[in-house]
Motif scaffolding. Sequence first.
Motif, PDB file in Angstrom:
ATOM      1  N   ALA A  15     -45.936  17.055 -51.621  1.00  0.00           N
ATOM      2  CA  ALA A  15     -46.796  17.332 -52.778  1.00  0.00           C
ATOM      3  C   ALA A  15     -47.474  16.050 -53.268  1.00  0.00           C
ATOM      4  O   ALA A  15     -48.670  16.052 -53.580  1.00  0.00           O
ATOM      5  CB  ALA A  15     -45.980  17.962 -53.905  1.00  0.00           C
ATOM      6  N   LEU A  16     -46.730  14.954 -53.309  1.00  0.00           N
ATOM      7  CA  LEU A  16     -47.324  13.692 -53.741  1.00  0.00           C
ATOM      8  C   LEU A  16     -48.340  13.166 -52.732  1.00  0.00           C
ATOM      9  O   LEU A  16     -49.348  12.569 -53.120  1.00  0.00           O
ATOM     10  CB  LEU A  16     -46.227  12.659 -54.011  1.00  0.00           C
ATOM     11  N   ARG A  17     -48.117  13.389 -51.460  1.00  0.00           N
ATOM     12  CA  ARG A  17     -49.133  13.030 -50.464  1.00  0.00           C
ATOM     13  C   ARG A  17     -50.376  13.887 -50.664  1.00  0.00           C
ATOM     14  O   ARG A  17     -51.501  13.444 -50.432  1.00  0.00           O
ATOM     15  CB  ARG A  17     -48.580  13.190 -49.056  1.00  0.00           C
ATOM     16  N   GLY A  18     -50.185  15.125 -51.115  1.00  0.00           N
ATOM     17  CA  GLY A  18     -51.318  15.988 -51.430  1.00  0.00           C
ATOM     18  C   GLY A  18     -52.163  15.431 -52.576  1.00  0.00           C
ATOM     19  O   GLY A  18     -53.379  15.601 -52.588  1.00  0.00           O
ATOM     20  N   VAL A  19     -51.530  14.763 -53.522  1.00  0.00           N
ATOM     21  CA  VAL A  19     -52.263  14.108 -54.612  1.00  0.00           C
ATOM     22  C   VAL A  19     -53.163  13.027 -54.029  1.00  0.00           C
ATOM     23  O   VAL A  19     -54.351  12.929 -54.358  1.00  0.00           O
ATOM     24  CB  VAL A  19     -51.289  13.514 -55.659  1.00  0.00           C
ATOM     25  N   ILE A  20     -52.616  12.205 -53.150  1.00  0.00           N
ATOM     26  CA  ILE A  20     -53.401  11.141 -52.514  1.00  0.00           C
ATOM     27  C   ILE A  20     -54.549  11.744 -51.705  1.00  0.00           C
ATOM     28  O   ILE A  20     -55.684  11.270 -51.773  1.00  0.00           O
ATOM     29  CB  ILE A  20     -52.504  10.256 -51.626  1.00  0.00           C
ATOM     30  N   ARG A  21     -54.269  12.789 -50.947  1.00  0.00           N
ATOM     31  CA  ARG A  21     -55.299  13.469 -50.136  1.00  0.00           C
ATOM     32  C   ARG A  21     -56.421  13.978 -51.025  1.00  0.00           C
ATOM     33  O   ARG A  21     -57.603  13.789 -50.727  1.00  0.00           O
ATOM     34  CB  ARG A  21     -54.660  14.618 -49.354  1.00  0.00           C
ATOM     35  N   LYS A  76     -63.398   9.326 -44.447  1.00  0.00           N
ATOM     36  CA  LYS A  76     -63.280  10.720 -44.005  1.00  0.00           C
ATOM     37  C   LYS A  76     -61.831  11.133 -44.192  1.00  0.00           C
ATOM     38  O   LYS A  76     -60.909  10.407 -43.798  1.00  0.00           O
ATOM     39  CB  LYS A  76     -63.676  10.854 -42.540  1.00  0.00           C
ATOM     40  N   VAL A  77     -61.631  12.303 -44.780  1.00  0.00           N
ATOM     41  CA  VAL A  77     -60.287  12.771 -45.089  1.00  0.00           C
ATOM     42  C   VAL A  77     -60.073  14.132 -44.442  1.00  0.00           C
ATOM     43  O   VAL A  77     -60.917  15.026 -44.559  1.00  0.00           O
ATOM     44  CB  VAL A  77     -60.086  12.876 -46.621  1.00  0.00           C
ATOM     45  N   THR A  78     -58.944  14.272 -43.739  1.00  0.00           N
ATOM     46  CA  THR A  78     -58.539  15.563 -43.184  1.00  0.00           C
ATOM     47  C   THR A  78     -57.208  15.947 -43.818  1.00  0.00           C
ATOM     48  O   THR A  78     -56.692  15.233 -44.679  1.00  0.00           O
ATOM     49  CB  THR A  78     -58.381  15.496 -41.645  1.00  0.00           C
ATOM     50  N   ASP A  79     -56.642  17.051 -43.371  1.00  0.00           N
ATOM     51  CA  ASP A  79     -55.353  17.479 -43.914  1.00  0.00           C
ATOM     52  C   ASP A  79     -54.227  16.510 -43.581  1.00  0.00           C
ATOM     53  O   ASP A  79     -53.249  16.425 -44.317  1.00  0.00           O
ATOM     54  CB  ASP A  79     -54.984  18.865 -43.374  1.00  0.00           C
ATOM     55  N   THR A  80     -54.354  15.766 -42.475  1.00  0.00           N
ATOM     56  CA  THR A  80     -53.243  14.941 -42.020  1.00  0.00           C
ATOM     57  C   THR A  80     -53.476  13.436 -42.099  1.00  0.00           C
ATOM     58  O   THR A  80     -52.528  12.666 -41.977  1.00  0.00           O
ATOM     59  CB  THR A  80     -52.888  15.276 -40.559  1.00  0.00           C
ATOM     60  N   ILE A 102     -47.953   6.556 -44.928  1.00  0.00           N
ATOM     61  CA  ILE A 102     -48.082   5.851 -46.208  1.00  0.00           C
ATOM     62  C   ILE A 102     -46.716   5.628 -46.838  1.00  0.00           C
ATOM     63  O   ILE A 102     -45.922   6.552 -46.986  1.00  0.00           O
ATOM     64  CB  ILE A 102     -49.007   6.625 -47.171  1.00  0.00           C
ATOM     65  N   ARG A 103     -46.457   4.388 -47.227  1.00  0.00           N
ATOM     66  CA  ARG A 103     -45.214   4.020 -47.923  1.00  0.00           C
ATOM     67  C   ARG A 103     -45.424   3.894 -49.423  1.00  0.00           C
ATOM     68  O   ARG A 103     -44.473   4.047 -50.181  1.00  0.00           O
ATOM     69  CB  ARG A 103     -44.683   2.699 -47.397  1.00  0.00           C
ATOM     70  N   GLY A 104     -46.655   3.579 -49.832  1.00  0.00           N
ATOM     71  CA  GLY A 104     -46.895   3.425 -51.255  1.00  0.00           C
ATOM     72  C   GLY A 104     -48.355   3.596 -51.613  1.00  0.00           C
ATOM     73  O   GLY A 104     -49.239   3.344 -50.798  1.00  0.00           O
ATOM     74  N   PHE A 105     -48.588   4.053 -52.833  1.00  0.00           N
ATOM     75  CA  PHE A 105     -49.926   4.243 -53.369  1.00  0.00           C
ATOM     76  C   PHE A 105     -49.885   3.768 -54.810  1.00  0.00           C
ATOM     77  O   PHE A 105     -48.987   4.146 -55.571  1.00  0.00           O
ATOM     78  CB  PHE A 105     -50.317   5.726 -53.309  1.00  0.00           C
ATOM     79  N   TYR A 106     -50.863   2.932 -55.195  1.00  0.00           N
ATOM     80  CA  TYR A 106     -50.882   2.380 -56.549  1.00  0.00           C
ATOM     81  C   TYR A 106     -52.317   2.331 -57.051  1.00  0.00           C
ATOM     82  O   TYR A 106     -53.201   1.831 -56.366  1.00  0.00           O
ATOM     83  CB  TYR A 106     -50.267   0.973 -56.532  1.00  0.00           C
TER      84      TYR A 106
END
Length: 175
Positions: A15-21, A76-80, A102-106
């Motif tokens: 779910a959190l990776r979905g936020v980044i996506r 460019k962004v895809t689902d994966t 991805i290990r971290g997003f800030y």
Amino acid sequence: MGHDHIRYDILTQDALRGVIRKVLSEVAATGRLPGEHHFFITFLTGAPGVRISQHLKAKYAEQMTIVIQHQFWDLKVTDTQFEIGLSFSDTPEKLVIPFAAIRGFYDPSVNFEVEFDVPVVEEEAGGEVTAYPAPAAPKAENESETPGEDPGPDGDGGGKPSGSVVSLDAFRKKQ
């Protein structure tokens, strides 16, 4: 307590990776970041699906932090995964980064930070990183020359402010 057959830890990370996506998809659609937002993204350079130049792989053998702020192209962004053009020491580079690497997003503009549990994958003998020729793109200095450091608003190495880190270990059942 019973065994977690649902695996809430994995669902939370997805779910959190979905936020980044979602955030990167919106930036790709508009071609710019809204307001003062900018992102530090740390990823494992040896993770499956990561494609970076041999030069960057040699310099950042385990992990790398990129900054998406003023100068980037071809997002460019895809689902994966996502693909982005950035410049390192006046050398344009194309990077392909799976969200699973991805290990971290800030985002220091709003003090939002999330960390992921990503297992370090040992590269097999003879394993190679896909190297790209330099794309024809605008040359611009990217702030990510020193991984993990925010150059500060004046580029003076002011460092990123400390903030709350959301660690998923806090939500995991200890066995």
